[in-house]
Design a protein around this motif. Structure first.
Motif, PDB file in Angstrom:
ATOM      1  N   GLY A  49       0.809  -1.215   0.000  1.00 23.15           N
ATOM      2  CA  GLY A  49       0.000   0.000   0.000  1.00 23.15           C
ATOM      3  C   GLY A  49       0.838   1.259   0.000  1.00 23.15           C
ATOM      4  N   ASP A  50       0.359   2.258  -0.715  1.00 29.81           N
ATOM      5  CA  ASP A  50       1.084   3.521  -0.826  1.00 29.81           C
ATOM      6  C   ASP A  50       1.089   4.321   0.469  1.00 29.81           C
ATOM      7  OD1 ASP A  50       1.691   2.992  -3.438  1.00 29.81           O
ATOM      8  OD2 ASP A  50       0.005   4.129  -4.250  1.00 29.81           O
ATOM      9  N   ASP A  51       0.154   4.035   1.377  1.00 27.89           N
ATOM     10  CA  ASP A  51       0.091   4.797   2.623  1.00 27.89           C
ATOM     11  C   ASP A  51       0.736   4.055   3.789  1.00 27.89           C
ATOM     12  OD1 ASP A  51      -1.810   2.816   2.818  1.00 27.89           O
ATOM     13  OD2 ASP A  51      -3.307   4.086   3.781  1.00 27.89           O
ATOM     14  N   ALA A  52       1.380   2.928   3.536  1.00 23.13           N
ATOM     15  CA  ALA A  52       2.040   2.163   4.596  1.00 23.13           C
ATOM     16  C   ALA A  52       3.239   2.940   5.137  1.00 23.13           C
ATOM     17  CB  ALA A  52       2.488   0.805   4.075  1.00 23.13           C
ATOM     18  N   VAL A  53       3.417   2.868   6.465  1.00 17.52           N
ATOM     19  CA  VAL A  53       4.496   3.607   7.121  1.00 17.52           C
ATOM     20  C   VAL A  53       5.225   2.703   8.109  1.00 17.52           C
ATOM     21  CG1 VAL A  53       5.089   5.588   8.565  1.00 17.52           C
ATOM     22  CG2 VAL A  53       3.158   5.743   7.012  1.00 17.52           C
ATOM     23  N   LEU A  54       6.548   2.678   7.994  1.00 18.80           N
ATOM     24  CA  LEU A  54       7.395   2.020   8.987  1.00 18.80           C
ATOM     25  C   LEU A  54       8.016   3.111   9.843  1.00 18.80           C
ATOM     26  CD1 LEU A  54       9.090  -0.316  10.222  1.00 18.80           C
ATOM     27  CD2 LEU A  54      10.788   0.169   8.445  1.00 18.80           C
ATOM     28  N   THR A  55       7.844   3.005  11.158  1.00 18.14           N
ATOM     29  CA  THR A  55       8.486   3.927  12.084  1.00 18.14           C
ATOM     30  C   THR A  55       9.451   3.106  12.933  1.00 18.14           C
ATOM     31  OG1 THR A  55       6.477   5.262  12.183  1.00 18.14           O
ATOM     32  CG2 THR A  55       8.127   5.654  13.884  1.00 18.14           C
ATOM     33  N   LEU A  56      10.728   3.422  12.815  1.00 17.86           N
ATOM     34  CA  LEU A  56      11.777   2.703  13.544  1.00 17.86           C
ATOM     35  C   LEU A  56      12.309   3.631  14.624  1.00 17.86           C
ATOM     36  CD1 LEU A  56      13.618   0.175  13.693  1.00 17.86           C
ATOM     37  CD2 LEU A  56      15.119   1.301  12.064  1.00 17.86           C
TER      38      LEU A  56
END
Length: 142
Positions: A49-56
């Motif tokens: 998905g284009d709105d997927a976000v990984l926050t590390l």
């Protein structure tokens, strides 16, 4: 007061998954939505998905390849990063691998031990107006 922040112009997914500090996952992780990582992943990470976000977070660690649309990295990644949308490297980011990005924001203190590779939008080719006529015409032979 009337400031427009470009980050707020694009809606991103809310955090739907948390991998807490002290947790280690060995294997590949596939997700959609938002993933907040404070623990460790030993394997690749990929998002749908284009709105997927990984926050590390600053405590988070990834040993493997990361393929996501959007990411905010403040921890350590030992592997290549492919960000199809926006990539933000915060001050504690430590990347040991190549970074492939379209939009990049990098804070003072972030470190990248590898190549920074801009990924341009693929050029679209439009057919020329006379192309159909040219294809049908046969060359004259003497």
């Amino acid at each position: 007061m009337f400031r427009s922040d470009k980050r707020n112009d694009r809606a991103m997914a809310a955090i739907s998954t948390l991998i807490a500090a002290g947790t280690t996952i060995r294997g590949d992780v596939h997700f959609s939505g938002g993933l907040h990582l404070e623990g460790a992943i030993e394997g690749s990470i990929s998002a749908e998905g284009d709105d997927a976000v990984l926050t590390l977070s600053d405590k988070g660690r990834v040993n493997g390849e990361v393929r996501v649309s959007n990411a905010v990295v403040n921890g350590t990644v030992n592997g290549d990063i492919f960000a199809g949308g926006r990539l933000e490297l915060a001050g504690n980011a430590r990347i040991n691998g190549n970074v492939h990005y379209k939009v990049l924001e990098m804070a003072a203190g972030a470190q990248v031990n590898g190549q920074m590779l801009y990924q341009a939008e693929p050029q679209r080719r439009l057919p020329s107006p006379g192309l159909a006529e040219d294809v049908d015409a046969e060359p004259a032979h003497a």
